[in-house]
Scaffold this motif. Structure first.
Motif, PDB file in Angstrom:
ATOM      1  N   ALA A 182       0.829  -1.210   0.000  1.00 16.83           N
ATOM      2  CA  ALA A 182       0.000   0.000   0.000  1.00 16.83           C
ATOM      3  C   ALA A 182       0.862   1.259   0.000  1.00 16.83           C
ATOM      4  O   ALA A 182       0.568   2.219  -0.723  1.00 16.83           O
ATOM      5  CB  ALA A 182      -0.928  -0.011   1.212  1.00 16.83           C
ATOM      6  N   ALA A 186       0.998   4.001  -3.061  1.00 16.75           N
ATOM      7  CA  ALA A 186       0.660   5.410  -2.861  1.00 16.75           C
ATOM      8  C   ALA A 186       1.677   6.320  -3.547  1.00 16.75           C
ATOM      9  O   ALA A 186       1.312   7.376  -4.085  1.00 16.75           O
ATOM     10  CB  ALA A 186       0.595   5.719  -1.364  1.00 16.75           C
ATOM     11  N   ASN A 189       1.371   5.635  -7.574  1.00 12.25           N
ATOM     12  CA  ASN A 189       0.088   6.071  -8.120  1.00 12.25           C
ATOM     13  C   ASN A 189       0.072   7.554  -8.460  1.00 12.25           C
ATOM     14  O   ASN A 189      -0.720   8.002  -9.294  1.00 12.25           O
ATOM     15  CB  ASN A 189      -1.031   5.756  -7.116  1.00 12.25           C
ATOM     16  CG  ASN A 189      -2.389   5.646  -7.778  1.00 12.25           C
ATOM     17  OD1 ASN A 189      -2.489   5.326  -8.964  1.00 12.25           O
ATOM     18  ND2 ASN A 189      -3.440   5.899  -7.033  1.00 12.25           N
ATOM     19  N   LYS A 190       0.945   8.343  -7.818  1.00  8.63           N
ATOM     20  CA  LYS A 190       1.003   9.774  -8.097  1.00  8.63           C
ATOM     21  C   LYS A 190       1.866  10.095  -9.315  1.00  8.63           C
ATOM     22  O   LYS A 190       1.848  11.216  -9.809  1.00  8.63           O
ATOM     23  CB  LYS A 190       1.545  10.515  -6.869  1.00  8.63           C
ATOM     24  CG  LYS A 190       0.626  10.450  -5.654  1.00  8.63           C
ATOM     25  CD  LYS A 190       1.242  11.181  -4.472  1.00  8.63           C
ATOM     26  CE  LYS A 190       0.327  11.112  -3.256  1.00  8.63           C
ATOM     27  NZ  LYS A 190       0.917  11.803  -2.078  1.00  8.63           N
ATOM     28  N   VAL A 212      -5.568  -1.069  -0.943  1.00 14.32           N
ATOM     29  CA  VAL A 212      -5.345  -0.194  -2.110  1.00 14.32           C
ATOM     30  C   VAL A 212      -6.561  -0.086  -3.024  1.00 14.32           C
ATOM     31  O   VAL A 212      -6.600   0.819  -3.865  1.00 14.32           O
ATOM     32  CB  VAL A 212      -4.129  -0.673  -2.942  1.00 14.32           C
ATOM     33  CG1 VAL A 212      -2.876  -0.684  -2.096  1.00 14.32           C
ATOM     34  CG2 VAL A 212      -4.383  -2.047  -3.560  1.00 14.32           C
ATOM     35  N   THR A 214      -9.491   1.009  -2.696  1.00 17.66           N
ATOM     36  CA  THR A 214     -10.296   2.227  -2.622  1.00 17.66           C
ATOM     37  C   THR A 214      -9.484   3.477  -2.982  1.00 17.66           C
ATOM     38  O   THR A 214      -9.968   4.602  -2.827  1.00 17.66           O
ATOM     39  CB  THR A 214     -10.871   2.388  -1.206  1.00 17.66           C
ATOM     40  OG1 THR A 214      -9.799   2.396  -0.260  1.00 17.66           O
ATOM     41  CG2 THR A 214     -11.826   1.259  -0.874  1.00 17.66           C
ATOM     42  N   SER A 215      -8.258   3.289  -3.439  1.00 14.91           N
ATOM     43  CA  SER A 215      -7.439   4.428  -3.841  1.00 14.91           C
ATOM     44  C   SER A 215      -8.068   5.130  -5.041  1.00 14.91           C
ATOM     45  O   SER A 215      -8.849   4.547  -5.793  1.00 14.91           O
ATOM     46  CB  SER A 215      -6.028   3.964  -4.212  1.00 14.91           C
ATOM     47  OG  SER A 215      -5.406   3.285  -3.142  1.00 14.91           O
ATOM     48  N   ASN A 216      -7.709   6.387  -5.233  1.00 19.23           N
ATOM     49  CA  ASN A 216      -8.227   7.156  -6.357  1.00 19.23           C
ATOM     50  C   ASN A 216      -7.069   7.707  -7.189  1.00 19.23           C
ATOM     51  O   ASN A 216      -6.417   8.651  -6.786  1.00 19.23           O
ATOM     52  CB  ASN A 216      -9.104   8.295  -5.853  1.00 19.23           C
ATOM     53  CG  ASN A 216      -9.762   9.050  -6.996  1.00 19.23           C
ATOM     54  OD1 ASN A 216      -9.926   8.516  -8.093  1.00 19.23           O
ATOM     55  ND2 ASN A 216     -10.117  10.302  -6.743  1.00 19.23           N
ATOM     56  N   PRO A 218      -7.693   3.535  -8.401  1.00 16.36           N
ATOM     57  CA  PRO A 218      -7.232   2.253  -7.864  1.00 16.36           C
ATOM     58  C   PRO A 218      -6.210   1.620  -8.804  1.00 16.36           C
ATOM     59  O   PRO A 218      -5.942   2.158  -9.885  1.00 16.36           O
ATOM     60  CB  PRO A 218      -8.528   1.423  -7.830  1.00 16.36           C
ATOM     61  CG  PRO A 218      -9.313   1.949  -8.989  1.00 16.36           C
ATOM     62  CD  PRO A 218      -9.018   3.432  -9.039  1.00 16.36           C
TER      63      PRO A 218
END
Length: 336
Positions: A182, A186, A189-190, A212, A214-216, A218
C-alpha cells in the motif's frame, strides 16, 4: 603535443563532448558578466561510461543556473532529487509531467528511504515502463528478474516474437520492502498512470488488496496467485512441466535432493532472499526447452493482463468479477 585528428574522423562520443564543452565555455563567459545560463541537454549518457555520466551531470548542475536533462538512463535520472525528477507521458495527445515525489518528507520512513534513496535507480527504471508492477517483496522482484534474464539468454536466431517473453519490455517491477504494498502503491500512483499489484493467494495478500482498492485511482490491474501460493510456488509450477528431469538437475545444481515438487518449494522458501539460489535455479530451469516454453507463456500472459486488462478471463488468468470495477480489473492465476 602530438598529431591532431580532424573532427570528422573522431568518435561520436568525443564530438558530442566537444560540443558540450563549447557550450560550457559560453556559459562561463555569461557567468563572468553576471548573466544567467540555462542548459538543456538531451541524453548526456550517450557514449560515456557510468562514472563519467555522474561527473558530467554533477558538473552541469554545479555550474548552470538551471539544467534541463532528458534521459532514458535510470543512472542519470536517479542523480537528481526526487522533486526534480519528472516523468513525461502522453495520453490522447496530452503531455503531462509528474515528479517522482512532490516533497520528500523531512523524516522519511525506512520504506521511503529504501525506495527513494537506496533503490532509486531500480524505482526510476521501473517507472520508465508502460506498466508498473508492485509485488509483495524484494524476493518476488528478484525471481521475476532472474527468470526473465535466464529466459532471454536462450533466444535463438530463429526465435520469432511470438515465442519471446515481452514482460521486461513493457512491465517494470518496483522493489517492495516488507510487504509495503500500500505504501509503495501510494507513491507510484502519483507518478504513473498504470500501476498494478500482484499478491500471494493468502489472507495477507487479500489484506494488501483491500488496502489499495479504494485508492483514487485504484490499481489498473490486480493479480492474485492461487490460494496459499507464493512466488516460489510459481517457480515450482514451471519446473513441473518436466518434473522428474528438472528435480534431478536442480538437485545437482544446488547440492540437494528433492523427493517431489513440494520439497523444492519448501527449499526455495528457505532461500527467499538468497540471490545465488535465484540465479542458479533460473539458469537451470531455462536450460530445459519445456520449462522455457511454460515460463514464456506465463510471463507473456502476465504482461497482457497488466498492460491491457479486460473484464473477462484471459489466458492463464481468471477474471474475478466480484472484486473488479470499471477502473480496476482483478485476476487470479489459474494454471491448467
Amino acid at each position: 603535443t602530438g598529431p591532431t585528428l580532424p573532427s570528422a574522423r573522431q568518435g561520436t562520443g568525443l564530438v558530442s563532448l566537444q560540443s558540450l564543452l563549447l557550450l560550457m565555455q559560453f556559459g562561463k563567459a555569461r557567468a563572468e558578466k553576471d548573466k544567467s545560463f540555462v542548459l538543456a541537454v538531451e541524453e548526456p549518457e550517450l557514449h560515456i561510461q557510468p562514472s563519467q555520466q555522474k561527473r558530467l551531470v554533477n558538473r552541469l548542475n554545479a555550474l548552470c543556473d538551471q539544467t534541463i536533462v532528458t534521459t532514458h538512463s535510470p543512472i542519470v535520472a536517479a542523480m537528481f532529487p526526487a522533486p526534480d525528477t519528472l516523468f513525461i507521458d502522453t495520453n490522447t495527445g496530452t503531455l503531462t509531467a509528474k515528479p517522482l515525489m512532490d516533497t520528500v518528507p523531512a523524516q522519511p520512513t525506512n520504506h521511503q528511504q529504501h525506495l527513494l534513496y537506496a533503490w532509486r535507480q531500480k524505482l526510476v527504471a521501473a517507472l520508465m515502463h508502460e506498466a508498473v508492477l508492485i509485488p509483495e517483496g524484494v524476493s518476488d522482484v528478484a525471481w521475476l528478474e532472474a527468470l526473465q534474464t535466464a529466459l532471454e539468454l536462450h533466444q535463438g536466431w530463429e526465435t520469432d516474437t511470438a515465442h519471446q517473453s515481452r514482460f521486461s519490455t513493457f512491465v517494470g517491477v518496483v522493489p517492495t520492502e516488507d510487504a509495503k504494498v500500500a505504501d509503495t502503491f501510494a507513491i507510484i500512483n502519483k507518478v504513473h498512470t498504470r500501476p498494478c499489484i500482484i499478491v500471494d493467494g493468502d489472507p495477507a495478500g487479500r489484506g494488501y488488496f483491500n488496502a489499495v482498492k479504494t485508492s483514487n485511482p485504484p490499481p489498473r490491474s490486480v493479480v492474485f496467485w492461487p490460494q496459499d501460493w507464493t512466488m516460489e510456488s510459481i517457480v515450482t509450477w514451471i519446473v513441473q512441466v518436466d518434473e522428474a528431469a528438472m528435480l534431478a538437475d536442480l538437485g545437482t545444481a544446488l547440492g540437494a535432493t528433492f523427493a517431489n515438487a513440494q520439497a523444492l518449494t519448501d527449499y526455495l522458501l528457505t532461500k527467499k532472499s538468497y540471490a545465488p539460489t535465484h540465479e542458479t535455479v533460473s539458469v537451470t530451469i531455462m536450460s530445459n526447452a519445456a520449462c522455457r516454453a511454460r515460463a514464456t507463456q506465463l510471463l507473456n500472459a502476465l504482461c497482457d493482463v497488466l498492460r491491457s486488462p479486460a473484464d473477462e478471463d484471459m489466458p492463464l488468468f481468471l477474471h474475478i468479477t466480484a472484486d473488479s470495477t470499471a477502473s480496476m480489473q482483478v485476476f487470479r492465476f489459474a494454471p491448467p
